[in-house]
Motif scaffolding. Structure first.
Motif, PDB file in Angstrom:
ATOM      1  N   GLY A  77       2.603  -2.409 -10.033  1.00  0.00           N
ATOM      2  CA  GLY A  77       1.499  -2.140  -9.136  1.00  0.00           C
ATOM      3  C   GLY A  77       1.790  -2.561  -7.711  1.00  0.00           C
ATOM      4  N   PHE A  78       0.752  -2.542  -6.905  1.00  0.00           N
ATOM      5  CA  PHE A  78       0.887  -2.795  -5.476  1.00  0.00           C
ATOM      6  C   PHE A  78       0.562  -4.257  -5.175  1.00  0.00           C
ATOM      7  CE2 PHE A  78       0.346   1.712  -5.882  1.00  0.00           C
ATOM      8  CZ  PHE A  78       1.181   2.249  -4.919  1.00  0.00           C
ATOM      9  N   ALA A  79       1.426  -5.148  -5.619  1.00  0.00           N
ATOM     10  CA  ALA A  79       1.182  -6.580  -5.455  1.00  0.00           C
ATOM     11  C   ALA A  79       1.358  -7.046  -4.024  1.00  0.00           C
ATOM     12  CB  ALA A  79       2.109  -7.362  -6.372  1.00  0.00           C
ATOM     13  N   THR A  92      -5.368   4.299  -8.019  1.00  0.00           N
ATOM     14  CA  THR A  92      -4.810   5.598  -7.611  1.00  0.00           C
ATOM     15  C   THR A  92      -3.486   5.871  -8.322  1.00  0.00           C
ATOM     16  OG1 THR A  92      -5.876   5.458  -5.443  1.00  0.00           O
ATOM     17  CG2 THR A  92      -4.001   6.952  -5.647  1.00  0.00           C
ATOM     18  N   ALA A  93      -2.634   4.844  -8.414  1.00  0.00           N
ATOM     19  CA  ALA A  93      -1.342   5.012  -9.083  1.00  0.00           C
ATOM     20  C   ALA A  93      -1.518   5.282 -10.568  1.00  0.00           C
ATOM     21  CB  ALA A  93      -0.484   3.767  -8.877  1.00  0.00           C
ATOM     22  N   LEU A  94      -2.407   4.529 -11.207  1.00  0.00           N
ATOM     23  CA  LEU A  94      -2.636   4.719 -12.640  1.00  0.00           C
ATOM     24  C   LEU A  94      -3.191   6.112 -12.925  1.00  0.00           C
ATOM     25  CD1 LEU A  94      -4.086   1.210 -13.537  1.00  0.00           C
ATOM     26  CD2 LEU A  94      -1.903   2.156 -14.314  1.00  0.00           C
ATOM     27  N   PHE A  95      -4.075   6.592 -12.059  1.00  0.00           N
ATOM     28  CA  PHE A  95      -4.609   7.940 -12.227  1.00  0.00           C
ATOM     29  C   PHE A  95      -3.496   8.981 -12.122  1.00  0.00           C
ATOM     30  CE2 PHE A  95      -6.210  11.907 -10.428  1.00  0.00           C
ATOM     31  CZ  PHE A  95      -7.205  12.240 -11.338  1.00  0.00           C
ATOM     32  N   ALA A  96      -2.621   8.826 -11.126  1.00  0.00           N
ATOM     33  CA  ALA A  96      -1.524   9.777 -10.949  1.00  0.00           C
ATOM     34  C   ALA A  96      -0.568   9.751 -12.137  1.00  0.00           C
ATOM     35  CB  ALA A  96      -0.773   9.471  -9.661  1.00  0.00           C
ATOM     36  N   MET A  97      -0.292   8.577 -12.675  1.00  0.00           N
ATOM     37  CA  MET A  97       0.583   8.472 -13.835  1.00  0.00           C
ATOM     38  C   MET A  97      -0.072   9.083 -15.063  1.00  0.00           C
ATOM     39  SD  MET A  97       2.015   4.643 -13.027  1.00  0.00           S
ATOM     40  CE  MET A  97       3.265   4.554 -14.304  1.00  0.00           C
ATOM     41  N   ASP A 109       1.080  -8.404 -14.905  1.00  0.00           N
ATOM     42  CA  ASP A 109      -0.005  -8.830 -14.035  1.00  0.00           C
ATOM     43  C   ASP A 109      -1.334  -8.732 -14.781  1.00  0.00           C
ATOM     44  OD1 ASP A 109      -1.884  -9.312 -12.095  1.00  0.00           O
ATOM     45  OD2 ASP A 109      -1.057  -7.897 -10.640  1.00  0.00           O
ATOM     46  N   PRO A 110      -1.962  -9.862 -15.125  1.00  0.00           N
ATOM     47  CA  PRO A 110      -3.213  -9.804 -15.889  1.00  0.00           C
ATOM     48  C   PRO A 110      -4.358  -9.132 -15.143  1.00  0.00           C
ATOM     49  CG  PRO A 110      -2.763 -12.050 -15.147  1.00  0.00           C
ATOM     50  CD  PRO A 110      -1.540 -11.253 -14.855  1.00  0.00           C
ATOM     51  N   LYS A 111      -4.275  -9.037 -13.822  1.00  0.00           N
ATOM     52  CA  LYS A 111      -5.349  -8.392 -13.058  1.00  0.00           C
ATOM     53  C   LYS A 111      -5.384  -6.886 -13.299  1.00  0.00           C
ATOM     54  CE  LYS A 111      -4.081  -9.698  -8.948  1.00  0.00           C
ATOM     55  NZ  LYS A 111      -2.810 -10.384  -9.313  1.00  0.00           N
ATOM     56  N   ILE A 112      -4.269  -6.322 -13.729  1.00  0.00           N
ATOM     57  CA  ILE A 112      -4.198  -4.870 -13.920  1.00  0.00           C
ATOM     58  C   ILE A 112      -4.610  -4.474 -15.333  1.00  0.00           C
ATOM     59  CG2 ILE A 112      -2.694  -2.838 -13.673  1.00  0.00           C
ATOM     60  CD1 ILE A 112      -0.910  -4.447 -11.860  1.00  0.00           C
ATOM     61  N   GLN A 113      -4.656  -5.426 -16.251  1.00  0.00           N
ATOM     62  CA  GLN A 113      -4.971  -5.125 -17.646  1.00  0.00           C
ATOM     63  C   GLN A 113      -6.322  -4.416 -17.745  1.00  0.00           C
ATOM     64  OE1 GLN A 113      -5.399  -8.559 -20.141  1.00  0.00           O
ATOM     65  NE2 GLN A 113      -5.068  -7.407 -22.026  1.00  0.00           N
ATOM     66  N   ARG A 114      -6.361  -3.335 -18.522  1.00  0.00           N
ATOM     67  CA  ARG A 114      -7.608  -2.600 -18.735  1.00  0.00           C
ATOM     68  C   ARG A 114      -7.480  -1.723 -19.964  1.00  0.00           C
ATOM     69  NH1 ARG A 114      -7.689   0.696 -13.223  1.00  0.00           N
ATOM     70  NH2 ARG A 114      -6.929  -1.325 -12.513  1.00  0.00           N
ATOM     71  N   ASN A 157       9.747   1.268  -1.846  1.00  0.00           N
ATOM     72  CA  ASN A 157       9.624   2.719  -1.620  1.00  0.00           C
ATOM     73  C   ASN A 157       9.560   3.506  -2.922  1.00  0.00           C
ATOM     74  OD1 ASN A 157       9.831   2.391   1.261  1.00  0.00           O
ATOM     75  ND2 ASN A 157      12.036   2.126   0.980  1.00  0.00           N
ATOM     76  N   SER A 158       8.859   2.963  -3.892  1.00  0.00           N
ATOM     77  CA  SER A 158       8.762   3.627  -5.199  1.00  0.00           C
ATOM     78  C   SER A 158       7.401   4.299  -5.326  1.00  0.00           C
ATOM     79  CB  SER A 158       8.957   2.604  -6.324  1.00  0.00           C
ATOM     80  OG  SER A 158       8.798   3.223  -7.582  1.00  0.00           O
ATOM     81  N   TYR A 159       7.408   5.624  -5.286  1.00  0.00           N
ATOM     82  CA  TYR A 159       6.165   6.377  -5.377  1.00  0.00           C
ATOM     83  C   TYR A 159       6.325   7.551  -6.347  1.00  0.00           C
ATOM     84  CZ  TYR A 159       5.108   3.608  -1.267  1.00  0.00           C
ATOM     85  OH  TYR A 159       4.918   2.561  -0.405  1.00  0.00           O
ATOM     86  N   VAL A 160       7.013   7.312  -7.444  1.00  0.00           N
ATOM     87  CA  VAL A 160       7.192   8.333  -8.473  1.00  0.00           C
ATOM     88  C   VAL A 160       6.171   8.063  -9.577  1.00  0.00           C
ATOM     89  CG1 VAL A 160       8.769   9.347 -10.146  1.00  0.00           C
ATOM     90  CG2 VAL A 160       9.634   8.553  -7.947  1.00  0.00           C
ATOM     91  N   TYR A 161       5.400   9.072  -9.909  1.00  0.00           N
ATOM     92  CA  TYR A 161       4.314   8.905 -10.865  1.00  0.00           C
ATOM     93  C   TYR A 161       4.611   9.557 -12.213  1.00  0.00           C
ATOM     94  CZ  TYR A 161       1.705   7.837  -6.593  1.00  0.00           C
ATOM     95  OH  TYR A 161       1.283   7.297  -5.407  1.00  0.00           O
TER      96      TYR A 161
END
Length: 246
Positions: A77-79, A92-97, A109-114, A157-161
């Motif tokens: 993620g975008f830490a 936004t990244a999770l939606f694109a993936m 990262d526990p903050k991203i867990q869902r 510079n990683s923006y591959v989904y």
């Protein structure tokens, strides 16, 4: 005796090629999948009439393939962005993936867990004995026989989904076989991280499925720049291209 009183809430029929990603890597042609709510209750060829009634929703996958939902094993993620922007950027990244078939992710990262209706993000609690490939250059170094895949969020510079660009390079340039590639983003990560309810298509497994508008998985690995996913099903419910409540 098999219980035929339970009917499918969703049935996928006329599947051109069904990639189970089970231990034998069975591939069934002209196949069907019967689903009862969130679980797969039958996979096979031939007649499926015993599983349907007037309430069963039916998807016709003629000319298409079905495979398990993809699993990304290293979502950072975008830490490094401002704290207030992290939630928006990560969502936004999770939606694109998700739009590229990645229905399960692992993160440290526990903050991203869902856990949502259309995508799950779990905490990565263990290391694995396989390399995690995020770039073609990583494969060139050691050419591992088995590996796991990640889109590589958190790298500079990683923006591959999508897994599609990396799969394209590995399949066409390095001649990695289809079984190794498909297992690296389905059954192998599921086994490594004890996600025992997903990663392959068998009776009793969670119905996390992708339906692609191609006749074989090779067509997916040989294609760049064109979305091939026709339908996505999470927990037995189609959510893409539109919700189909069973």
């Amino acid at each position: 005796m098999e219980n035929t009183t339970m009917k499918a809430t969703l049935l996928i029929k006329n599947i051109e090629n069904l990639y189970t990603c089970d231990k034998e890597f069975n591939i069934f042609s002209r196949a069907y999948i019967a689903i009862h709510h969130d679980k797969i209750i039958d996979v096979g060829i031939g007649s499926y009439s015993q599983w349907i009634d007037s309430a069963t929703r039916v998807i016709d996958a003629v000319g298409e393939i079905v495979l398990p939902g993809f699993i990304d094993v290293s979502f950072t993620g975008f830490a490094k962005v401002r704290l207030g922007d992290q939630l928006r950027e990560n969502s936004t990244a999770l939606f694109a993936m998700r739009q590229n078939g990645i229905l399960t992710l692992l993160t440290k990262d526990p903050k991203i867990q869902r856990k949502e209706l259309s995508q799950d993000v779990f905490i990565q609690k263990k290391e694995v004995p396989y390399p995690i490939l995020q770039r073609e250059a990583q494969y060139k170094l050691t050419k591992p026989s088995k590996f796991l895949l990640s889109c590589g969020f958190g790298l500079p510079n990683s923006y591959v989904y999508s897994f599609q660009p990396l799969c394209y390079a590995l399949f066409n340039t390095h001649h990695v076989d289809k079984r190794t590639l498909l297992e690296s983003m389905t059954s192998l990560p599921a086994a490594c991280f004890d996600l025992n309810d997903r990663g392959n298509i068998q009776k009793g497994m969670l119905a996390d499925l992708l339906i692609l508008q191609v006749p074989t998985i090779e067509h997916y690995f040989q294609t760049l720049g064109r979305p091939l996913i026709h339908r996505m099903i999470k927990n037995g419910i189609q959510f893409y291209p539109e919700w189909m409540v069973c």
